[in-house]
Each structure stands twice: as structure tokens, then as C-alpha cells.
Design a protein around this motif. Sequence first.
Motif, PDB file in Angstrom:
ATOM      1  N   LYS A  28       0.846  -1.200   0.000  1.00 50.14           N
ATOM      2  CA  LYS A  28       0.000   0.000   0.000  1.00 50.14           C
ATOM      3  C   LYS A  28       0.875   1.240   0.000  1.00 50.14           C
ATOM      4  CE  LYS A  28      -4.427   0.472   1.887  1.00 50.14           C
ATOM      5  NZ  LYS A  28      -5.094   0.286   0.667  1.00 50.14           N
ATOM      6  N   VAL A  29       0.346   2.273  -0.674  1.00 53.63           N
ATOM      7  CA  VAL A  29       0.986   3.588  -0.621  1.00 53.63           C
ATOM      8  C   VAL A  29       0.636   4.238   0.706  1.00 53.63           C
ATOM      9  CG1 VAL A  29       0.898   5.905  -1.626  1.00 53.63           C
ATOM     10  CG2 VAL A  29       0.846   3.920  -3.119  1.00 53.63           C
ATOM     11  N   ILE A  30       1.594   4.964   1.283  1.00 54.13           N
ATOM     12  CA  ILE A  30       1.246   5.856   2.392  1.00 54.13           C
ATOM     13  C   ILE A  30       1.721   7.261   2.016  1.00 54.13           C
ATOM     14  CG2 ILE A  30       3.349   5.282   3.743  1.00 54.13           C
ATOM     15  CD1 ILE A  30       1.423   5.702   6.253  1.00 54.13           C
ATOM     16  N   ALA A  31       0.835   8.235   2.217  1.00 54.66           N
ATOM     17  CA  ALA A  31       1.185   9.633   1.911  1.00 54.66           C
ATOM     18  C   ALA A  31       1.213  10.395   3.238  1.00 54.66           C
ATOM     19  CB  ALA A  31       0.181  10.212   0.918  1.00 54.66           C
ATOM     20  N   GLY A  32       0.126  11.065   3.613  1.00 53.78           N
ATOM     21  CA  GLY A  32       0.101  11.779   4.897  1.00 53.78           C
ATOM     22  C   GLY A  32      -0.218  10.878   6.073  1.00 53.78           C
ATOM     23  N   GLY A  33      -0.767   9.705   5.784  1.00 51.51           N
ATOM     24  CA  GLY A  33      -1.057   8.728   6.841  1.00 51.51           C
ATOM     25  C   GLY A  33      -2.288   9.015   7.676  1.00 51.51           C
ATOM     26  N   GLN A  34      -3.046  10.050   7.333  1.00 47.72           N
ATOM     27  CA  GLN A  34      -4.147  10.464   8.219  1.00 47.72           C
ATOM     28  C   GLN A  34      -5.352   9.525   8.164  1.00 47.72           C
ATOM     29  OE1 GLN A  34      -3.754  13.213  10.470  1.00 47.72           O
ATOM     30  NE2 GLN A  34      -1.766  12.485   9.765  1.00 47.72           N
ATOM     31  N   SER A  35      -5.502   8.792   7.078  1.00 47.97           N
ATOM     32  CA  SER A  35      -6.548   7.765   7.029  1.00 47.97           C
ATOM     33  C   SER A  35      -5.947   6.379   7.228  1.00 47.97           C
ATOM     34  CB  SER A  35      -7.286   7.799   5.679  1.00 47.97           C
ATOM     35  OG  SER A  35      -8.151   8.901   5.654  1.00 47.97           O
ATOM     36  N   LEU A  36      -4.770   6.164   6.648  1.00 44.23           N
ATOM     37  CA  LEU A  36      -4.199   4.813   6.695  1.00 44.23           C
ATOM     38  C   LEU A  36      -3.711   4.440   8.096  1.00 44.23           C
ATOM     39  CD1 LEU A  36      -3.591   2.281   5.176  1.00 44.23           C
ATOM     40  CD2 LEU A  36      -1.471   3.294   4.346  1.00 44.23           C
ATOM     41  N   LEU A  37      -3.052   5.368   8.778  1.00 45.33           N
ATOM     42  CA  LEU A  37      -2.503   5.006  10.100  1.00 45.33           C
ATOM     43  C   LEU A  37      -3.592   4.578  11.095  1.00 45.33           C
ATOM     44  CD1 LEU A  37       0.490   7.484  10.593  1.00 45.33           C
ATOM     45  CD2 LEU A  37       0.562   5.009  10.215  1.00 45.33           C
ATOM     46  N   GLY A  55      -2.547  15.554   5.803  1.00 44.34           N
ATOM     47  CA  GLY A  55      -3.406  14.868   4.826  1.00 44.34           C
ATOM     48  C   GLY A  55      -3.272  15.496   3.447  1.00 44.34           C
ATOM     49  N   THR A  56      -3.311  14.664   2.411  1.00 40.58           N
ATOM     50  CA  THR A  56      -3.087  15.150   1.052  1.00 40.58           C
ATOM     51  C   THR A  56      -4.362  15.021   0.196  1.00 40.58           C
ATOM     52  OG1 THR A  56      -2.398  12.960   0.256  1.00 40.58           O
ATOM     53  CG2 THR A  56      -0.666  14.396   1.178  1.00 40.58           C
ATOM     54  N   VAL A  57      -4.381  15.814  -0.861  1.00 42.19           N
ATOM     55  CA  VAL A  57      -5.501  15.743  -1.816  1.00 42.19           C
ATOM     56  C   VAL A  57      -5.550  14.343  -2.436  1.00 42.19           C
ATOM     57  CG1 VAL A  57      -6.319  16.620  -4.047  1.00 42.19           C
ATOM     58  CG2 VAL A  57      -5.486  18.220  -2.302  1.00 42.19           C
ATOM     59  N   GLY A 116     -16.091  11.275   2.821  1.00 47.32           N
ATOM     60  CA  GLY A 116     -15.025  12.244   2.539  1.00 47.32           C
ATOM     61  C   GLY A 116     -15.551  13.352   1.638  1.00 47.32           C
ATOM     62  N   ASP A 117     -15.046  14.548   1.825  1.00 48.16           N
ATOM     63  CA  ASP A 117     -15.584  15.697   1.093  1.00 48.16           C
ATOM     64  C   ASP A 117     -15.029  15.830  -0.330  1.00 48.16           C
ATOM     65  OD1 ASP A 117     -17.150  16.918   3.337  1.00 48.16           O
ATOM     66  OD2 ASP A 117     -15.171  16.947   4.264  1.00 48.16           O
ATOM     67  N   LEU A 118     -13.750  15.492  -0.517  1.00 50.68           N
ATOM     68  CA  LEU A 118     -13.149  15.786  -1.826  1.00 50.68           C
ATOM     69  C   LEU A 118     -13.655  14.918  -2.981  1.00 50.68           C
ATOM     70  CD1 LEU A 118      -9.462  16.898  -1.262  1.00 50.68           C
ATOM     71  CD2 LEU A 118     -11.574  18.216  -1.258  1.00 50.68           C
ATOM     72  N   ILE A 171      -0.046   4.406  -8.796  1.00 49.36           N
ATOM     73  CA  ILE A 171       0.008   5.537  -7.861  1.00 49.36           C
ATOM     74  C   ILE A 171      -0.756   6.696  -8.487  1.00 49.36           C
ATOM     75  CG2 ILE A 171       1.594   7.301  -6.947  1.00 49.36           C
ATOM     76  CD1 ILE A 171       3.631   5.087  -6.549  1.00 49.36           C
ATOM     77  N   LEU A 172      -1.527   7.359  -7.680  1.00 50.38           N
ATOM     78  CA  LEU A 172      -2.178   8.589  -8.141  1.00 50.38           C
ATOM     79  C   LEU A 172      -1.123   9.688  -8.077  1.00 50.38           C
ATOM     80  CD1 LEU A 172      -4.899   9.989  -8.882  1.00 50.38           C
ATOM     81  CD2 LEU A 172      -5.232  10.381  -6.438  1.00 50.38           C
ATOM     82  N   THR A 173      -0.789  10.255  -9.244  1.00 50.69           N
ATOM     83  CA  THR A 173       0.278  11.268  -9.238  1.00 50.69           C
ATOM     84  C   THR A 173      -0.285  12.680  -9.106  1.00 50.69           C
ATOM     85  OG1 THR A 173       0.266  11.281 -11.645  1.00 50.69           O
ATOM     86  CG2 THR A 173       1.911   9.890 -10.570  1.00 50.69           C
ATOM     87  N   GLN A 196     -15.345  20.048  12.548  1.00 49.11           N
ATOM     88  CA  GLN A 196     -14.155  19.290  12.154  1.00 49.11           C
ATOM     89  C   GLN A 196     -14.425  17.793  12.046  1.00 49.11           C
ATOM     90  OE1 GLN A 196     -11.439  20.573  15.225  1.00 49.11           O
ATOM     91  NE2 GLN A 196     -11.167  22.553  14.262  1.00 49.11           N
ATOM     92  N   ALA A 197     -15.659  17.432  11.687  1.00 46.90           N
ATOM     93  CA  ALA A 197     -15.975  16.006  11.532  1.00 46.90           C
ATOM     94  C   ALA A 197     -16.399  15.741  10.087  1.00 46.90           C
ATOM     95  CB  ALA A 197     -17.094  15.616  12.487  1.00 46.90           C
ATOM     96  N   TRP A 198     -16.570  14.465   9.783  1.00 48.78           N
ATOM     97  CA  TRP A 198     -16.977  14.052   8.450  1.00 48.78           C
ATOM     98  C   TRP A 198     -18.423  14.493   8.184  1.00 48.78           C
ATOM     99  CZ3 TRP A 198     -13.381  11.397  11.183  1.00 48.78           C
ATOM    100  CH2 TRP A 198     -12.258  10.959  10.494  1.00 48.78           C
TER     101      TRP A 198
END
Length: 286
Positions: A29-38, A110-112, A123-125, A166-168, A191-193
Amino acid sequence: MIPAKFDYTKPGSVDEAVSALAGGGEDAKVIAGGQSLLPLLRLRLSFPDLLVDVGGLGELRGVRDEGETLWIGALTTLDEAQRDPVIAQHCGLLAQTAALIADPAVRHRGTVGGALAHADPAGDLPAVATALDATMIARGPGGERAIGAGQFFLDYLTTALAPGEILTGIRVPKLGPGWGYRYEKFHLTAQAWAIVGVAALARRADGHVAEARLGLTNMGLVPVRAQAAEQAVAGAEASAQALRAAAERADEGTQPPSDLHGGSDYRRHLARVLTARALAVASGVS
Ligand SMILES: Cc1cc2nc3c(=O)[nH]c(=O)nc-3n(C[C@H](O)[C@H](O)[C@H](O)COP(=O)(O)OP(=O)(O)OC[C@H]3O[C@@H](n4cnc5c(N)ncnc54)[C@H](O)[C@@H]3O)c2cc1C
């Protein structure tokens, strides 16, 4: 809880990341900012064998003006999306929505790309990308490919990204003159979903709404366009009454979930109310 054991690699280029990911197959798995995965790792709801950390890859960063479109790198943080002047000028819906996600600490990590690849129905995005007609750019062992937002979100936490891809970045058409926007989000605590969210874009001309695009958050397993409301508002007078009438059709064709936060009828009601509010702001109707 402590996450299950995994291997970790931090590649120096996107090509290296793709090879590492492809080599790890479905267990990488890719990890970017880790805010959902961690949090998922800590709850042991996800237990990959290999984490490929793309966080240091400069190729995935930045915002580029490409003329008709903007390219927004996958590693653009939510905080950067909220503050970037080019995004604010040409894609204000993304900037406004990013500011409503979570709290400053999460937005700084967290990343886009992570928010889109995670494909959380709450999720909002994803709904914003759907309303913007964004195109996701993925790179895998077979090269690069473009995936329209309408084809990208396949199911709960599932996207069209293949193992090894990977989403670039994303490519977003610039909003030209006459376009207004608004993201309306209903949540029980700050600050919630979103229990329901509505991303609205409207182009106003001669006192009418010439066209509108509406993306709905949490009205199904994937973000959906409120097509019946879009058709109802196209060509309508830019008045509160006409917009409310069109918004009454916002939940047509949706399959909202029932959960602890609200039943599906409640969500349908929210979608109609929030669509009327979002359309009013996007169309400049006070
Ligand atoms: C307290 C809290 C509150 C939150 N509130 C909200 C909220 O109100 N609204 C909202 O929308 N979100 C909310 N979030 C979620 C947050 O927006 C996302 O966690 C974050 O944006 C995900 O980005 P990330 O870089 O941290 O992704 P990660 O956690 O690193 O990854 C998430 C998923 O995406 C995949 N991934 C990441 N980057 C890529 C890539 N480039 N290519 C392929 N796959 C990739 C990972 O493999 C993983 O499956 C909240 C999170 C927290 C912790």
C-alpha cells in the motif's frame, strides 16, 4: 492498538515507488500523509505487508497552470489546497472545501491524493472532484493513464487504481467567468466528516442559471452527481424559489445509507436542503 508487522520503503522517485508497489502486489500500500491509513493500521482494519512511503517525492508536489486546466499534485496537502492562490483563483470550490476538512493538524499532513484514493463515501473531496469533472492521473507499471472522476470511485473505499498504480495528481478544468461555487456540509460536530455534503457549481448568465454541476457526499457508496436537480436548474431563473424547486430533486437516483448518524430519509432531506443553500450561493442569489 499496535499495527501488525509490515515492511517499509521510502523510494526516491515515482518510478521506484511504482516498482516497489508492483513488486508487493495486493499486499502493498501507498502511504502519503497517513491520516486515514494510520488509524486503519492501528485498528488492524488494514494489514499490508509493505508500505511504500511517497511522502518525499517532489514529482507529486505542486500546482501547475496548464492553460485550460490546473494540475494539482497528489501530495498537495489540504492546507496547501486551502491557501494556494492559483487554486483559489481557478478552482475555488476545492479551496473552500479543503478548509472545511478536519482540523489544522490533519490538514497539514493529509493530502488531496490521499483523500481521493481513500474513497471514503463521507469524505468531502470525492464529491468535489466529481462536480469539478476532475481527471485523476495514475502511473503504474504500464505507464500513465487518465481516469475521469465518474469512473474513479467504484465502491466503498475502492477506486479504479490497479495494484501497482500511484495517483500522481489530478487535472481540473479551470472555472471561467460567470461560475460560482459552494460546498455545503452538514456535520454534528465541528471538524468532523459530513453526514451529507453538497458541492455546487453554477454558471449564471442574464439573470438565469445557464448550467450547474452538483456532487453529493455520503448519499451512496460513491460520490454521485444530482443529475435530476442539475437538469431542473439549467435555464431556470436565478431566484430562490426556482433554485429550491430544482433542489427538491437532489436526492433522485441516490441510495443514501442509514447509520448511527442518520437514516436514509433524513439524508435525503439534508441533500435537498443543502443543495438549495449551495445553489443559492453558487448562483449569487442571496
Ligand atoms: C481526525 C480526522 C478528521 C477527519 N475529518 C475529515 C473530514 O471532515 N472530511 C474529510 O473528507 N476527511 C476527513 N479526514 C480524512 C482526511 O482528509 C484524510 O485522512 C486525508 O486527506 C488522507 O490523505 P493522506 O495523505 O493522509 O492519506 P493516507 O492516509 O496516507 O492514505 C489514505 C489511502 O489512500 C492511499 N493513497 C494515498 N496517497 C496515494 C497516492 N498518491 N496514490 C495511490 N494511493 C494513495 C493509501 O494507500 C490509503 O489507502 C479526517 C481524518 C482525521 C484523522
